[in-house]
Design a protein around this motif. Structure first.
Motif, PDB file in Angstrom:
ATOM      1  N   GLU A 129      32.588  39.074  47.079  1.00 24.32           N
ATOM      2  CA  GLU A 129      33.244  39.460  48.328  1.00 24.32           C
ATOM      3  C   GLU A 129      34.225  38.385  48.789  1.00 24.32           C
ATOM      4  OE1 GLU A 129      29.949  40.226  50.911  1.00 24.32           O
ATOM      5  OE2 GLU A 129      29.158  41.791  49.597  1.00 24.32           O
ATOM      6  N   ALA A 130      33.831  37.117  48.675  1.00 18.86           N
ATOM      7  CA  ALA A 130      34.722  36.021  49.072  1.00 18.86           C
ATOM      8  C   ALA A 130      35.932  35.949  48.148  1.00 18.86           C
ATOM      9  CB  ALA A 130      33.960  34.696  49.047  1.00 18.86           C
ATOM     10  N   PHE A 131      35.704  36.156  46.859  1.00 17.08           N
ATOM     11  CA  PHE A 131      36.816  36.136  45.908  1.00 17.08           C
ATOM     12  C   PHE A 131      37.819  37.240  46.224  1.00 17.08           C
ATOM     13  CE2 PHE A 131      38.803  37.796  42.066  1.00 17.08           C
ATOM     14  CZ  PHE A 131      39.411  36.662  41.559  1.00 17.08           C
ATOM     15  N   VAL A 132      37.320  38.420  46.513  1.00 16.58           N
ATOM     16  CA  VAL A 132      38.210  39.543  46.816  1.00 16.58           C
ATOM     17  C   VAL A 132      38.983  39.294  48.111  1.00 16.58           C
ATOM     18  CG1 VAL A 132      38.235  41.989  47.469  1.00 16.58           C
ATOM     19  CG2 VAL A 132      36.887  41.224  45.501  1.00 16.58           C
ATOM     20  N   LEU A 153      55.053  40.081  44.142  1.00 21.56           N
ATOM     21  CA  LEU A 153      54.182  40.933  43.347  1.00 21.56           C
ATOM     22  C   LEU A 153      53.692  40.256  42.071  1.00 21.56           C
ATOM     23  CD1 LEU A 153      55.313  44.671  43.264  1.00 21.56           C
ATOM     24  CD2 LEU A 153      53.107  43.720  43.950  1.00 21.56           C
ATOM     25  N   ASP A 154      54.597  39.587  41.357  1.00 23.03           N
ATOM     26  CA  ASP A 154      54.194  38.966  40.089  1.00 23.03           C
ATOM     27  C   ASP A 154      53.089  37.935  40.307  1.00 23.03           C
ATOM     28  OD1 ASP A 154      55.972  40.495  38.678  1.00 23.03           O
ATOM     29  OD2 ASP A 154      57.491  38.927  38.464  1.00 23.03           O
ATOM     30  N   SER A 155      53.227  37.125  41.343  1.00 28.19           N
ATOM     31  CA  SER A 155      52.221  36.123  41.638  1.00 28.19           C
ATOM     32  C   SER A 155      50.900  36.779  42.022  1.00 28.19           C
ATOM     33  CB  SER A 155      52.701  35.209  42.769  1.00 28.19           C
ATOM     34  OG  SER A 155      51.698  34.296  43.145  1.00 28.19           O
ATOM     35  N   PHE A 156      50.974  37.821  42.831  1.00 29.59           N
ATOM     36  CA  PHE A 156      49.763  38.533  43.232  1.00 29.59           C
ATOM     37  C   PHE A 156      49.058  39.125  42.017  1.00 29.59           C
ATOM     38  CE2 PHE A 156      48.044  42.819  44.121  1.00 29.59           C
ATOM     39  CZ  PHE A 156      46.913  42.445  44.816  1.00 29.59           C
ATOM     40  N   ARG A 157      49.817  39.784  41.167  1.00 31.68           N
ATOM     41  CA  ARG A 157      49.215  40.420  39.993  1.00 31.68           C
ATOM     42  C   ARG A 157      48.617  39.386  39.042  1.00 31.68           C
ATOM     43  NH1 ARG A 157      54.138  44.842  39.122  1.00 31.68           N
ATOM     44  NH2 ARG A 157      53.411  46.324  40.702  1.00 31.68           N
ATOM     45  N   ALA A 158      49.274  38.262  38.905  1.00 29.09           N
ATOM     46  CA  ALA A 158      48.740  37.206  38.038  1.00 29.09           C
ATOM     47  C   ALA A 158      47.394  36.705  38.563  1.00 29.09           C
ATOM     48  CB  ALA A 158      49.735  36.057  37.943  1.00 29.09           C
ATOM     49  N   GLY A 159      47.256  36.666  39.877  1.00 30.88           N
ATOM     50  CA  GLY A 159      46.019  36.183  40.477  1.00 30.88           C
ATOM     51  C   GLY A 159      44.835  37.109  40.256  1.00 30.88           C
ATOM     52  N   LEU A 160      45.099  38.323  39.770  1.00 35.63           N
ATOM     53  CA  LEU A 160      44.036  39.284  39.518  1.00 35.63           C
ATOM     54  C   LEU A 160      43.435  39.137  38.125  1.00 35.63           C
ATOM     55  CD1 LEU A 160      45.676  42.490  41.066  1.00 35.63           C
ATOM     56  CD2 LEU A 160      44.120  40.870  42.177  1.00 35.63           C
ATOM     57  N   ALA A 161      43.865  38.129  37.383  1.00 39.33           N
ATOM     58  CA  ALA A 161      43.396  37.944  36.006  1.00 39.33           C
ATOM     59  C   ALA A 161      41.868  37.909  35.887  1.00 39.33           C
ATOM     60  CB  ALA A 161      44.014  36.681  35.406  1.00 39.33           C
ATOM     61  N   PRO A 162      41.142  37.225  36.784  1.00 36.83           N
ATOM     62  CA  PRO A 162      39.679  37.233  36.655  1.00 36.83           C
ATOM     63  C   PRO A 162      39.074  38.638  36.745  1.00 36.83           C
ATOM     64  CG  PRO A 162      40.370  35.447  38.078  1.00 36.83           C
ATOM     65  CD  PRO A 162      41.583  36.294  37.849  1.00 36.83           C
ATOM     66  N   LEU A 163      39.690  39.516  37.531  1.00 37.34           N
ATOM     67  CA  LEU A 163      39.206  40.885  37.611  1.00 37.34           C
ATOM     68  C   LEU A 163      39.431  41.605  36.285  1.00 37.34           C
ATOM     69  CD1 LEU A 163      40.411  41.922  41.192  1.00 37.34           C
ATOM     70  CD2 LEU A 163      38.133  41.156  40.491  1.00 37.34           C
ATOM     71  N   ARG A 164      40.589  41.382  35.691  1.00 36.56           N
ATOM     72  CA  ARG A 164      40.863  42.011  34.389  1.00 36.56           C
ATOM     73  C   ARG A 164      39.892  41.502  33.332  1.00 36.56           C
ATOM     74  NH1 ARG A 164      46.007  40.431  36.135  1.00 36.56           N
ATOM     75  NH2 ARG A 164      47.100  42.181  37.138  1.00 36.56           N
ATOM     76  N   MET A 165      39.623  40.225  33.342  1.00 42.41           N
ATOM     77  CA  MET A 165      38.692  39.647  32.375  1.00 42.41           C
ATOM     78  C   MET A 165      37.298  40.248  32.529  1.00 42.41           C
ATOM     79  SD  MET A 165      39.894  35.644  32.548  1.00 42.41           S
ATOM     80  CE  MET A 165      38.570  35.103  31.455  1.00 42.41           C
ATOM     81  N   THR A 166      36.895  40.488  33.773  1.00 44.66           N
ATOM     82  CA  THR A 166      35.578  41.059  34.029  1.00 44.66           C
ATOM     83  C   THR A 166      35.487  42.486  33.494  1.00 44.66           C
ATOM     84  OG1 THR A 166      35.424  39.728  36.035  1.00 44.66           O
ATOM     85  CG2 THR A 166      33.863  41.528  35.817  1.00 44.66           C
ATOM     86  N   LEU A 167      36.593  43.210  33.521  1.00 39.31           N
ATOM     87  CA  LEU A 167      36.596  44.593  33.045  1.00 39.31           C
ATOM     88  C   LEU A 167      36.673  44.707  31.522  1.00 39.31           C
ATOM     89  CD1 LEU A 167      38.926  46.479  35.567  1.00 39.31           C
ATOM     90  CD2 LEU A 167      36.462  46.806  35.259  1.00 39.31           C
ATOM     91  N   LYS A 168      36.917  43.614  30.839  1.00 40.74           N
ATOM     92  CA  LYS A 168      37.052  43.667  29.383  1.00 40.74           C
ATOM     93  C   LYS A 168      35.785  44.224  28.750  1.00 40.74           C
ATOM     94  CE  LYS A 168      38.457  40.883  25.406  1.00 40.74           C
ATOM     95  NZ  LYS A 168      38.871  39.520  24.947  1.00 40.74           N
ATOM     96  N   GLY A 169      35.942  45.324  28.028  1.00 40.51           N
ATOM     97  CA  GLY A 169      34.818  45.930  27.330  1.00 40.51           C
ATOM     98  C   GLY A 169      33.915  46.782  28.190  1.00 40.51           C
ATOM     99  N   ARG A 170      34.293  47.021  29.436  1.00 36.85           N
ATOM    100  CA  ARG A 170      33.464  47.860  30.310  1.00 36.85           C
ATOM    101  C   ARG A 170      34.365  48.703  31.203  1.00 36.85           C
ATOM    102  NH1 ARG A 170      32.522  42.672  31.580  1.00 36.85           N
ATOM    103  NH2 ARG A 170      30.395  42.764  30.767  1.00 36.85           N
ATOM    104  N   SER A 171      33.813  49.769  31.719  1.00 39.68           N
ATOM    105  CA  SER A 171      34.578  50.693  32.566  1.00 39.68           C
ATOM    106  C   SER A 171      34.624  50.261  34.019  1.00 39.68           C
ATOM    107  CB  SER A 171      33.984  52.104  32.480  1.00 39.68           C
ATOM    108  OG  SER A 171      34.093  52.618  31.171  1.00 39.68           O
ATOM    109  N   VAL A 226      33.559  46.877  46.573  1.00 34.30           N
ATOM    110  CA  VAL A 226      34.190  45.751  47.275  1.00 34.30           C
ATOM    111  C   VAL A 226      35.657  45.646  46.877  1.00 34.30           C
ATOM    112  CG1 VAL A 226      34.242  43.234  47.435  1.00 34.30           C
ATOM    113  CG2 VAL A 226      32.074  44.445  47.631  1.00 34.30           C
ATOM    114  N   VAL A 227      35.930  45.704  45.590  1.00 33.54           N
ATOM    115  CA  VAL A 227      37.318  45.614  45.122  1.00 33.54           C
ATOM    116  C   VAL A 227      38.092  46.873  45.505  1.00 33.54           C
ATOM    117  CG1 VAL A 227      38.822  45.250  43.134  1.00 33.54           C
ATOM    118  CG2 VAL A 227      36.557  44.178  43.186  1.00 33.54           C
ATOM    119  N   PHE A 228      37.480  48.009  45.301  1.00 28.28           N
ATOM    120  CA  PHE A 228      38.167  49.280  45.533  1.00 28.28           C
ATOM    121  C   PHE A 228      38.582  49.447  46.986  1.00 28.28           C
ATOM    122  CE2 PHE A 228      37.962  53.986  46.216  1.00 28.28           C
ATOM    123  CZ  PHE A 228      39.077  54.304  45.455  1.00 28.28           C
ATOM    124  N   GLY A 229      37.774  48.957  47.910  1.00 26.98           N
ATOM    125  CA  GLY A 229      38.131  49.085  49.316  1.00 26.98           C
ATOM    126  C   GLY A 229      39.510  48.521  49.620  1.00 26.98           C
TER     127      GLY A 229
END
Length: 234
Positions: free
Chosen positions: A99-102, A153-171, A184-187
Motif C-alpha cells: 500500500e505504501a509503495f503504491v 509519462l516516461d518517468s512515471f511508467r519507468a517507476g512502475l518496473a517493480p510492478l511489472r517484475m512482480t507480474l512476470k509469470g503470473r496473471s 490496491v493497485v487497481f484502485g
C-alpha cells in the motif's frame, strides 16, 4: 446489507476514489452484497456525526462502522467466510508495504497529472474545496500541474518496473487469481480511468493487460462504472 460510503462527483453515479475502489473490489471478492452511498467532499459532518471520520471509504455493517480501506479489508476477512483477501498469518500487516509503495509510486505521481480533471467532475462546492486544498499542496494551480503531464509519462511508467517484475509469470499480483494486492493497485487506475481521458499505460505494457483483466473481473463490474468526464482538455 453493508453500506459503503463512496466519494461521488457532480453526477452521483460517478464514484472515483482509489481507496473506495479497493473496498468495492474487496466486497465483490468476498461475494458480499453492498449498497454504495454517494458522499461528497463538503459532507464531512455527515460522517463525523455517524462514526467520527471525515473521509471515505467507510462501511456500515449492522451496528459496526469501519474506516480506512486496509482496516475494512481486515474486517471483511475476519468477519466473513469466502475467498480470503489476505494470505496466512501476518499477511495483512505485510500488505501495508504494498500500500505504501503504491501511494508513493502511483498515486502521488498521478495526482498532479489528473487533479484538474478530478475538479472538473465535481459539484461547485466540492470543486471549490478541492481546488483550494489541493493547490495548497501542489504549490501551483491545478491547470499548471496538468499542463506538462505528457513530459512526465516516461518517468512515471519507468517507476512502475517493480510492478511489472512482480507480474512476470503470473496473471495477478496475488497469483492465479486477484486479491487485496491487486485491488490496491487497481484502485489507482480506476481513479484515473473514471475522472480523466489521459492514458497512463502503453497498450503493450503487461500492466495494461493486467488492468484489462481487472476491468473484466466480477462480470465486468469495474468496466461498466460510470465515467465522470466529457471533452476535458488534454
Amino acid at each position: 446489507m453493508i453500506e459503503l460510503y463512496e466519494l461521488a462527483g457532480s453526477d452521483a453515479e460517478v464514484r472515483f476514489s482509489p481507496y473506495v475502489w479497493r473496498v468495492r473490489m474487496a466486497l465483490l471478492h468476498k461475494g458480499l452484497a453492498f449498497n454504495g452511498l454517494a458522499w461528497r467532499f463538503c459532507e464531512k459532518t455527515r460522517l463525523e456525526t455517524a462514526c467520527g471520520g471525515d473521509r471515505v471509504p467507510v462501511i456500515r455493517d449492522g451496528d459496526a462502522w469501519v474506516k480506512d480501506s486496509h482496516d475494512i479489508a481486515v474486517y471483511l476477512d475476519e468477519t466473513y467466510d469466502g475467498p480470503r483477501l489476505f494470505g496466512g498469518k501476518g499477511a495483512a500487516e505485510q500488505a501495508r508495504l504494498m500500500e505504501a509503495f503504491v501511494t508513493t509510486t502511483v498515486l502521488m505521481p498521478v495526482f498532479p497529472m489528473i487533479a484538474a480533471d478530478v475538479c472538473a467532475c465535481l459539484d461547485a462546492d466540492s470543486a471549490a474545496y478541492f481546488r483550494k486544498t489541493r493547490e495548497q499542496v501542489l504549490g501551483r494551480t491545478l491547470e499548471e500541474a496538468r499542463a506538462d503531464r505528457e513530459s512526465r509519462l516516461d518517468s512515471f511508467r519507468a517507476g512502475l518496473a517493480p510492478l511489472r517484475m512482480t507480474l512476470k509469470g503470473r496473471s495477478y499480483f496475488s497469483g492465479d487469481t486477484p486479491a487485496w494486492a491487486d485491488y490496491v493497485v487497481f484502485g489507482c487506475f480506476m481513479w484515473s480511468r473514471i475522472v480523466s481521458p489521459f492514458e497512463l499505460l502503453d497498450s503493450d505494457d503487461v500492466l495494461h493487460a493486467w488492468r484489462e483483466r481487472m476491468l473484466d473481473a466480477f462480470g465486468g463490474h469495474a468496466r461498466s462504472a460510470r465515467l465522470g468526464y466529457t471533452n476535458l482538455p488534454s
